[in-house]
Design a protein around this motif. Structure first.
Motif, PDB file in Angstrom:
ATOM      1  N   CYS A 217       0.857  -1.199   0.000  1.00  0.00           N
ATOM      2  CA  CYS A 217       0.000   0.000   0.000  1.00  0.00           C
ATOM      3  C   CYS A 217       0.887   1.242   0.000  1.00  0.00           C
ATOM      4  N   ASN A 219       0.690   3.666   2.399  1.00  0.00           N
ATOM      5  CA  ASN A 219       0.717   4.268   3.729  1.00  0.00           C
ATOM      6  C   ASN A 219       2.005   3.836   4.418  1.00  0.00           C
ATOM      7  N   CYS A 222       1.633   2.260   7.876  1.00  0.00           N
ATOM      8  CA  CYS A 222       1.076   0.908   7.755  1.00  0.00           C
ATOM      9  C   CYS A 222       2.194  -0.077   7.400  1.00  0.00           C
ATOM     10  N   HIS A 239      -6.012  -5.633   4.505  1.00  0.00           N
ATOM     11  CA  HIS A 239      -6.471  -4.341   3.982  1.00  0.00           C
ATOM     12  C   HIS A 239      -7.969  -4.324   3.704  1.00  0.00           C
ATOM     13  N   HIS A 247      -7.706   3.252   7.360  1.00  0.00           N
ATOM     14  CA  HIS A 247      -6.344   3.000   6.864  1.00  0.00           C
ATOM     15  C   HIS A 247      -5.534   4.294   6.846  1.00  0.00           C
TER      16      HIS A 247
HETATM   17 ZN   LIG Z   1      -1.669  -0.370   4.339  1.00  0.00          ZN
END
Ligand SMILES: [Zn+2]
Length: 369
Positions: A217, A219, A222, A239, A247
């Motif tokens: 992802c 992020n 994350c 996810h 998120h």
């Molecule tokens: Zn993520």
């Protein structure tokens, strides 16, 4: 000098109201742990007019804070507990990123934080007993405390992901000692905020390692939390269980964790059960082998896709507690266990459908005497 990188946003807790009810405001209640460390609760009283279900303490994991139970755009466990008549006390124990960073161990929290927290809740609510929902390293520290006989007022516990007998996947079991022998020698803290700002050589090195290994992802926090807390893409949730705003929101919710805690975790994984890191006389030397010194009824829960602690870890904790809680022949076991297919480690609380799949069970268990 340790810097705190937690984003200034998300500081207030704003809860969505379930069932159209009006939730009371969340207040902050400060108190002092038994060694002088300043801790606090985020306190959400029960919705007025509901049946009094008594106090319940929620305990977060490491490197996060009370707010982690409270994503702003989903129906949360604290909101549902308040609507069901519970007096909700979300503890910021010393691992909280809202508090002063310290190189703590599970022992510190077991001996100094939880006994003081329980006494404070009983004093303010004028009740004699409380219940608890505990998660991850918060569950480790709480389990150490209650199994040492330090929390006699706690009657019922729901523990998520791990408790007395932590176990991780093989890849994580290999990675942890390597990380400790390399990155762990360069720094006293790991911090998923390094994905946003890496202030030192070790932080930049970690950011580089995350960059080349994690593409699941966009992020950075994350991905860094996946790197810090095991092996998974992502590690702490799936996810598809998080709605996009949750998120995004987690970017401000993960920060510093001391290497001292990872050192102790490694020792616990090696032994197959919790082991003390300090020499406190309050914690039995036979912890994890002798009968837990508590009468509380436990329900052990975990996600079937848990990539942080293996589901069998919770199954083993359930067996351990039942082995030490004999019941008459033919009677059901004292302690319960439930595995949630499709859930992982933290989406048990952050998942967009947890209000349907998980929270009603927790409320039902906490409602039993
Ligand atoms: Zn993520």
């Amino acid at each position: 000098m340790m810097r705190r990188f937690i984003a200034p946003r998300n500081t207030d807790i704003s809860l969505r109201s379930p069932y159209g009810v009006q939730l009371p405001a969340v207040e902050t209640v400060w108190f002092t742990a038994k060694d002088g460390f300043e801790l606090n609760f985020k306190h959400l009283p029960p919705v007025p007019g509901t049946t009094d279900m008594g106090p319940v303490m929620l305990v977060h994991g490491a490197g996060v804070r009370a707010n982690l139970f409270c994503p702003p755009d989903i129906i949360t466990l604290p909101a549902m507990l308040s609507a069901a008549g519970f007096d909700v006390w979300i503890l910021n124990w010393r691992s909280s990123i809202d508090l002063e960073p310290s190189e703590y161990t599970l022992d510190h929290a077991a001996v100094f934080d939880f006994p003081a927290a329980v006494v404070k809740i009983l004093e303010l609510t004028k009740k004699k007993t409380i219940k608890a929902v505990v998660h991850c390293q918060g569950s480790h520290a709480f389990t150490m405390s209650i199994a040492s006989g330090l929390l006699p007022e706690v009657t019922r516990v729901v523990a998520n992901s791990t408790a007395m007998t932590p176990k991780v996947r093989n890849a994580a079991a290999i990675k942890l000692p390597i990380a400790m022998a390399t990155l762990g020698k360069m720094t006293d803290y790991f911090d998923p905020q390094y994905g946003l700002y890496a202030p030192s050589f070790s932080a930049k090195l970690m950011d580089f390692l995350v960059d080349v290994t994690h593409h699941e992802c966009r992020n950075a926090v994350c991905k860094h939390s996946s790197f810090v807390y095991g092996v998974g893409f992502p590690t702490l949730w799936s996810h598809h269980n998080l709605d996009p705003s949750t998120h995004d929101w987690i970017e401000g919710e993960f920060a510093h964790v001391p290497v001292s805690l990872f050192r102790q975790t490694r020792a616990c994984l090696k032994e197959g059960h919790l082991v003390p890191a300090m020499d406190y006389s309050e914690i039995p030397t036979q912890l994890g082998r002798e009968a837990p010194r508590t009468d509380a009824v436990f329900t052990f829960i975990t996600g079937g896709d848990n990539r942080t602690f293996r589901p069998i870890a919770m199954r083993n904790s359930w067996k351990f507690f039942n082995r030490h809680s004999p019941v008459p022949l033919g009677a059901p076991p004292k302690h319960g266990f439930k595995e949630y297919p499709g859930y992982g480690h933290l989406d048990m609380f952050l998942g967009q459908y947890a209000e349907i799949d998980v929270f009603p069970d927790i409320i039902r268990w906490l409602s039993e005497d």
